[in-house]
Design an enzyme around this catalytic site. Structure first.
Site, PDB file in Angstrom:
ATOM      1  N   CYS A   7       0.875  -1.183   0.000  1.00  0.00           N
ATOM      2  CA  CYS A   7       0.000   0.000   0.000  1.00  0.00           C
ATOM      3  C   CYS A   7       0.908   1.228   0.000  1.00  0.00           C
ATOM      4  CB  CYS A   7      -0.965  -0.019   1.191  1.00  0.00           C
ATOM      5  SG  CYS A   7      -0.165   0.005   2.809  1.00  0.00           S
ATOM      6  N   ASN A  10       2.411   1.437   4.240  1.00  0.00           N
ATOM      7  CA  ASN A  10       2.762   0.171   4.924  1.00  0.00           C
ATOM      8  C   ASN A  10       2.543   0.267   6.442  1.00  0.00           C
ATOM      9  OD1 ASN A  10       5.675  -1.946   5.508  1.00  0.00           O
ATOM     10  ND2 ASN A  10       3.606  -2.585   5.087  1.00  0.00           N
ATOM     11  N   CYS A  12      -1.128   0.729   7.440  1.00  0.00           N
ATOM     12  CA  CYS A  12      -2.553   0.402   7.639  1.00  0.00           C
ATOM     13  C   CYS A  12      -2.971  -0.834   6.835  1.00  0.00           C
ATOM     14  CB  CYS A  12      -3.441   1.589   7.250  1.00  0.00           C
ATOM     15  SG  CYS A  12      -3.132   3.080   8.227  1.00  0.00           S
ATOM     16  N   ARG A  13      -3.149  -0.671   5.518  1.00  0.00           N
ATOM     17  CA  ARG A  13      -3.764  -1.751   4.729  1.00  0.00           C
ATOM     18  C   ARG A  13      -2.860  -2.956   4.517  1.00  0.00           C
ATOM     19  NH1 ARG A  13      -5.206   2.069  -0.121  1.00  0.00           N
ATOM     20  NH2 ARG A  13      -3.314   3.019   0.727  1.00  0.00           N
ATOM     21  N   SER A  14      -1.619  -2.736   4.040  1.00  0.00           N
ATOM     22  CA  SER A  14      -0.783  -3.908   3.729  1.00  0.00           C
ATOM     23  C   SER A  14      -0.368  -4.701   4.976  1.00  0.00           C
ATOM     24  CB  SER A  14       0.412  -3.541   2.849  1.00  0.00           C
ATOM     25  OG  SER A  14       1.225  -2.567   3.436  1.00  0.00           O
ATOM     26  N   ASP A 123      -8.263   3.497   1.567  1.00  0.00           N
ATOM     27  CA  ASP A 123      -7.298   3.940   2.573  1.00  0.00           C
ATOM     28  C   ASP A 123      -8.034   4.381   3.847  1.00  0.00           C
ATOM     29  OD1 ASP A 123      -5.285   5.076   4.016  1.00  0.00           O
ATOM     30  OD2 ASP A 123      -4.548   6.372   2.404  1.00  0.00           O
TER      31      ASP A 123
HETATM   32  P1  4NP Z   1      -1.671   2.831   4.146  1.00  0.00           P
HETATM   33  O1  4NP Z   1      -2.293   4.187   4.741  1.00  0.00           O
HETATM   34  O2  4NP Z   1      -1.176   3.172   2.759  1.00  0.00           O
HETATM   35  O3  4NP Z   1      -2.844   1.895   4.133  1.00  0.00           O
HETATM   36  O4  4NP Z   1      -0.573   2.410   5.090  1.00  0.00           O
HETATM   37  C1  4NP Z   1      -1.591   5.396   4.808  1.00  0.00           C
HETATM   38  C2  4NP Z   1      -0.665   5.588   5.795  1.00  0.00           C
HETATM   39  C3  4NP Z   1       0.003   6.789   5.883  1.00  0.00           C
HETATM   40  C4  4NP Z   1      -0.252   7.795   4.974  1.00  0.00           C
HETATM   41  C5  4NP Z   1      -1.178   7.589   3.970  1.00  0.00           C
HETATM   42  C6  4NP Z   1      -1.852   6.381   3.886  1.00  0.00           C
HETATM   43  N1  4NP Z   1       0.416   9.030   5.086  1.00  0.00           N
HETATM   44  O5  4NP Z   1       0.118   9.936   4.280  1.00  0.00           O
HETATM   45  O6  4NP Z   1       1.274   9.196   5.957  1.00  0.00           O
END
Ligand code: 4NP
Length: 150
Positions: A7, A10, A12-14, A123
């Site tokens: 994702c 790295n 939240c989702r992955s 997200d």
């Molecule tokens: P992820 O979510 O891609 O599912 O891990 C996010 C985590 C952090 C950010 C964006 C999305 N960020 O902008 O810091």
């Protein structure tokens, strides 16, 4: 078989997809090497987001030992399957992939859904508990689909 979940951050989702796929594959006795990475390195070295850990703990899956990392060039050679959570991750992965022949390893995690809106894992970063629960449910769906093909 080596599987990489990807994702943006790295955190939240992955990490949720990694934890859920590991949990279900162990339950089914299917041997897989599973990892996750972010297309960005903003959170490198951090644990998963506290809300992601809490969500999975609620479902008796512990992902607190996972550490965030950014995808690297050698991942495209090493892994057999590279799953993107959304279209932006997919586009980034395809443009980062160093060899044309490895691009076939990359797909959306929920690529099997007919409806294009259902093909992405939204997200949850700016969302709430409900959004993390939704990611968990989609991770189950994607993992079961993948494992049914093994
Ligand atoms: P992820 O979510 O891609 O599912 O891990 C996010 C985590 C952090 C950010 C964006 C999305 N960020 O902008 O810091």
């Amino acid at each position: 078989m080596k599987v990489l979940m990807v994702c943006l951050g790295n955190i939240c989702r992955s990490p949720i997809a990694e934890g859920v796929l590991r949990h279900i594959s162990e339950e089914r006795g299917i041997k897989l090497e599973i990892d996750s990475a972010g297309t960005s390195g903003y959170h490198a070295g951090e644990q998963p987001d506290a809300r992601a850990m809490k969500c999975l703990k609620h479902h008796e899956i512990d992902i607190s030992n996972q550490l965030c990392r950014q995808i690297k060039s050698s991942d495209f050679e090493y892994f057999d399957k590279i799953f993107a959570m959304d279209r932006s991750n997919l586009k980034d992965l395809l443009s980062m992939c160093p060899e044309e022949k490895w691009k076939s390893k990359i797909s959306l995690f929920l690529h099997f859904e007919d409806d294009v809106h259902r093909q992405i894992v939204p997200d949850p970063y700016y969302g709430g508990e409900h959004d993390f629960e939704r990611v968990y449910e989609l991770a189950i769906k994607g993992s079961e689909h993948f494992l049914n093909l093994q």
